[in-house]
Design a protein around this motif. Structure first.
Motif, PDB file in Angstrom:
ATOM      1  N   ARG A 107     -15.982 -46.100 -14.942  1.00 31.27           N
ATOM      2  CA  ARG A 107     -17.158 -46.979 -14.981  1.00 31.27           C
ATOM      3  C   ARG A 107     -17.589 -47.393 -13.574  1.00 31.27           C
ATOM      4  O   ARG A 107     -18.783 -47.492 -13.293  1.00 31.27           O
ATOM      5  CB  ARG A 107     -16.862 -48.206 -15.845  1.00 31.27           C
ATOM      6  CG  ARG A 107     -16.764 -47.853 -17.323  1.00 31.27           C
ATOM      7  CD  ARG A 107     -16.640 -49.089 -18.199  1.00 31.27           C
ATOM      8  NE  ARG A 107     -16.532 -48.722 -19.604  1.00 31.27           N
ATOM      9  CZ  ARG A 107     -16.356 -49.585 -20.599  1.00 31.27           C
ATOM     10  NH1 ARG A 107     -16.254 -50.890 -20.331  1.00 31.27           N
ATOM     11  NH2 ARG A 107     -16.280 -49.170 -21.844  1.00 31.27           N
ATOM     12  N   ASP A 166     -24.696 -59.855 -18.657  1.00 29.14           N
ATOM     13  CA  ASP A 166     -23.391 -59.264 -18.956  1.00 29.14           C
ATOM     14  C   ASP A 166     -23.554 -58.224 -20.056  1.00 29.14           C
ATOM     15  O   ASP A 166     -24.183 -58.499 -21.084  1.00 29.14           O
ATOM     16  CB  ASP A 166     -22.422 -60.361 -19.398  1.00 29.14           C
ATOM     17  CG  ASP A 166     -21.011 -59.828 -19.592  1.00 29.14           C
ATOM     18  OD1 ASP A 166     -20.638 -58.897 -18.872  1.00 29.14           O
ATOM     19  OD2 ASP A 166     -20.300 -60.354 -20.466  1.00 29.14           O
ATOM     20  N   THR A 167     -23.003 -57.028 -19.850  1.00 27.27           N
ATOM     21  CA  THR A 167     -23.078 -55.955 -20.840  1.00 27.27           C
ATOM     22  C   THR A 167     -21.675 -55.453 -21.134  1.00 27.27           C
ATOM     23  O   THR A 167     -21.026 -54.895 -20.247  1.00 27.27           O
ATOM     24  CB  THR A 167     -23.948 -54.793 -20.332  1.00 27.27           C
ATOM     25  OG1 THR A 167     -25.265 -55.277 -20.060  1.00 27.27           O
ATOM     26  CG2 THR A 167     -24.020 -53.685 -21.373  1.00 27.27           C
ATOM     27  N   MET A 224     -21.017 -55.600 -15.618  1.00 30.80           N
ATOM     28  CA  MET A 224     -20.264 -54.848 -16.631  1.00 30.80           C
ATOM     29  C   MET A 224     -19.085 -55.679 -17.102  1.00 30.80           C
ATOM     30  O   MET A 224     -18.316 -56.186 -16.271  1.00 30.80           O
ATOM     31  CB  MET A 224     -19.726 -53.535 -16.058  1.00 30.80           C
ATOM     32  CG  MET A 224     -20.693 -52.391 -16.045  1.00 30.80           C
ATOM     33  SD  MET A 224     -19.859 -50.805 -15.699  1.00 30.80           S
ATOM     34  CE  MET A 224     -19.290 -51.060 -14.024  1.00 30.80           C
ATOM     35  N   GLU A 271     -20.040 -50.680 -22.125  1.00 29.14           N
ATOM     36  CA  GLU A 271     -20.792 -49.563 -21.591  1.00 29.14           C
ATOM     37  C   GLU A 271     -21.013 -49.725 -20.098  1.00 29.14           C
ATOM     38  O   GLU A 271     -20.780 -50.785 -19.529  1.00 29.14           O
ATOM     39  CB  GLU A 271     -22.135 -49.419 -22.305  1.00 29.14           C
ATOM     40  CG  GLU A 271     -23.049 -50.605 -22.176  1.00 29.14           C
ATOM     41  CD  GLU A 271     -24.328 -50.416 -22.986  1.00 29.14           C
ATOM     42  OE1 GLU A 271     -25.319 -49.911 -22.412  1.00 29.14           O
ATOM     43  OE2 GLU A 271     -24.342 -50.758 -24.181  1.00 29.14           O
ATOM     44  N   VAL A 272     -21.461 -48.646 -19.497  1.00 29.13           N
ATOM     45  CA  VAL A 272     -21.758 -48.657 -18.064  1.00 29.13           C
ATOM     46  C   VAL A 272     -23.038 -49.450 -17.821  1.00 29.13           C
ATOM     47  O   VAL A 272     -24.009 -49.317 -18.563  1.00 29.13           O
ATOM     48  CB  VAL A 272     -21.909 -47.211 -17.546  1.00 29.13           C
ATOM     49  CG1 VAL A 272     -22.411 -47.199 -16.115  1.00 29.13           C
ATOM     50  CG2 VAL A 272     -20.587 -46.466 -17.666  1.00 29.13           C
ATOM     51  N   MET A 273     -23.027 -50.273 -16.778  1.00 33.57           N
ATOM     52  CA  MET A 273     -24.230 -51.035 -16.429  1.00 33.57           C
ATOM     53  C   MET A 273     -24.237 -51.331 -14.941  1.00 33.57           C
ATOM     54  O   MET A 273     -23.213 -51.721 -14.365  1.00 33.57           O
ATOM     55  CB  MET A 273     -24.303 -52.337 -17.226  1.00 33.57           C
ATOM     56  CG  MET A 273     -25.553 -53.164 -16.940  1.00 33.57           C
ATOM     57  SD  MET A 273     -27.104 -52.244 -17.165  1.00 33.57           S
ATOM     58  CE  MET A 273     -27.038 -51.869 -18.915  1.00 33.57           C
TER      59      MET A 273
END
Length: 532
Positions: A346, A311-312, A332, A315-317
């Protein structure tokens, strides 16, 4: 006349006056009352606390099976037509990973990780109006086994099992005929009055067909003491300090604690009638290995689950090939500060591009540094680019890594140039399967080439050769499921076998690279480039 007292007869009991007997009776009564008072003072609170604790436990037990009211009156918002159009126009690709979004709670508690019901309803309505599908756990599993995902699809996930997923999220999903996956801390179900959803609610969610219930530890979503000073860290990624023994747990104790908790999370779900979970979400997204017990955490997770979720936030992931090779799926995080415009931005930032009739140099804003920072390519009048890493430096630029990161089959054809003479100290190159453990680097000079593979920290040179001195050389690299084939100036110079080490891949985007030995060395150039 004197009076003489008479001595009592042997073994006889002296007689006391009646007044003394009365005083003793009064004294005994007072003592009894005092003792009773003291006992009631000492025992009474304990008895009350025991009864209160018993009642509280009964109350808590009731919560674990209680079904609370759902709020079905959250209005269906009108989606912004421009945002709907942007999502409908998003690119798609058969060589793509899932877009996975993480939520935690739906409600009004003001936390960064709690989305209001109105905001969540707007997001889900926008997806529905744009025709985007929501993915099940089974579809994610099928994708890991090689089955392509439907275009314009996203997976909605919730971590922890907070009560808002039942009260608010479920009715919103039902209205739009959408799905979600809930990662549950099984030991916390129905607790905290209750902050967490109850077993009865989770059972109804699973039975609805809208939800898949998966694992998020049993009691492991906590921090534990890691030293005598009181430092704490995540349960799964730290050796636990044992204060009663004034020591840190051994590697064997760490393995038993971690694997035991993970196994119990599965056991609890199965015992409650849920399907055996295939996926696990790391608490706090913490998954770094513990020094001295490297590999234990990953091995424990991989032995019990098909894949683990990361999990981030903020920010975009997108799903990354390196993490995927390790058995992890990137997500994300959707936090309270994400507006609808940011939400769409995103999703579009990770919507996949297909490697079909593509001209990457015509998309200069899609390039990034190796670390992921935007790095717009400068283009010349003929549509080529000069990439200057600086004197004495090596550098690279990746093409749309979040959108192309899971390409597994493609051909890149490029003319690499800027050369002036042999041994001038300049190299221009291409990389395929970038950031995958099996990435392949092709480096070209005015009069030679080198092909290397990055298996580990140091690249391994696989082939080298001499080329006629020229201002440019054409390189074609074909990536397929079994090999990477390299052709330079029309001649095949190498074929590198690929090994599938995980459930997907090898995979990765294209990178252009350059090196200048000194400020006298020419600047690397890519004169043209296509992908198919």
């Amino acid at each position: 006349m004197s009076t003489q007292a008479t001595a009592p007869a042997p073994n006889s009991t002296p007689q006391k006056p009646a007044r003394d007997t009365k005083q003793r009776a009064i004294s005994a009564l007072v003592s009894f009352v005092l003792v009773g008072f003291v006992l009631s003072y000492l025992v009474g609170p304990a008895a009350w606390q025991w009864m209160a604790a018993t009642e509280r436990q009964a109350e808590l037990s009731d919560y674990t099976d209680k079904v609370f009211q759902q709020f079905t009156n959250i209005p269906a918002p009108q989606s912004d037509a421009e945002l709907v159009a942007r999502l409908k126009a998003a690119p798609t690709s058969g060589q793509a990973g899932p877009i996975v979004l993480t939520y935690h709670d739906i409600g009004y508690n003001g936390s960064e990780y709690t989305i209001t019901p109105e905001a969540f309803a707007s997001q889900m309505q926008l997806l529905a109006d744009a025709g985007w599908q929501t993915l099940s756990a089974a579809q994610l599993s099928d994708w890991l086994d090689g089955k392509p995902l439907p275009p314009h699809s996203v997976q909605i996930t919730f971590d922890d099992g907070a009560h808002g997923i039942w009260q608010y999220a479920d009715p919103i999903l039902a209205r739009n005929n959408q799905r979600a996956v809930a990662y549950i801390i099984t030991g916390f179900v129905g607790t905290r009055n209750p902050y967490y959803a109850t077993w009865s609610e989770l059972t109804r969610m699973q039975a609805s067909g809208r939800w898949d219930i998966q694992a998020h530890t049993h009691l492991g979503h906590v921090e534990i003491p890691t030293d005598a000073a009181g430092t704490t860290g995540p349960f799964l990624t730290n050796l636990k300090y044992l204060p009663e023994e004034n020591r840190t747990e051994t590697p064997a104790e760490f393995q038993a604690r971690v694997s035991g908790d993970l196994q119990e999370s599965k056991n609890q779900l199965v015992a409650r009638g849920f399907p055996e979970p295939q996926f696990f979400a790391y608490p706090f997204s913490a998954h770094t290995e513990v020094a001295g017990v490297d590999g234990v955490l990953a091995e424990s997770v991989q032995s019990l689950f098909k894949a683990a979720m990361l999990d981030t936030p903020h920010e975009v992931m997108a799903v990354r090939p390196g993490e995927l090779a390790a058995g992890n799926v990137d997500r994300m995080d959707m936090t309270a500060d994400v507006s609808l415009n940011t939400y769409v931005d995103r999703i579009l930032a990770v919507s996949p591009i297909s490697p079909s009739s593509l001209k990457p140099l015509s998309m200069p804003d899609e390039w990034t540094t190796y670390g992921g920072a935007p790095a717009t390519l400068p283009l010349d009048s003929s549509g080529g680019t000069a990439f200057d890493p600086g004197p004495g430096a090596y550098g690279g630029r990746l093409f749309a890594p979040f959108k192309t990161g899971l390409w597994t089959r493609y051909t890149v054809d490029a003319v690499l140039g800027g050369f002036k003479a042999a041994d001038e100290g300049m190299v221009t190159g291409l990389t395929v399967l970038t950031k995958d453990p099996q990435q392949v680097d092709v480096s070209v000079t005015a009069n030679g080439y080198t092909i290397a593979q990055a298996n580990g920290a140091e690249p391994k040179v696989l082939a080298q050769g001499v080329l006629p001195v020229s201002a440019s050389h054409r390189a074609e690299i074909v990536v397929d499921a079994g090999a990477v084939t390299v052709t330079i100036d029309g001649q095949q110079v190498s074929s590198i076998p690929l090994v599938r080490t995980g459930r997907y891949g090898p995979a990765g985007p294209v990178q252009i690279t350059g090196y200048r030995e000194s400020d006298q060395s020419p600047v690397p150039q890519v004169l043209s480039m296509s992908v198919r």
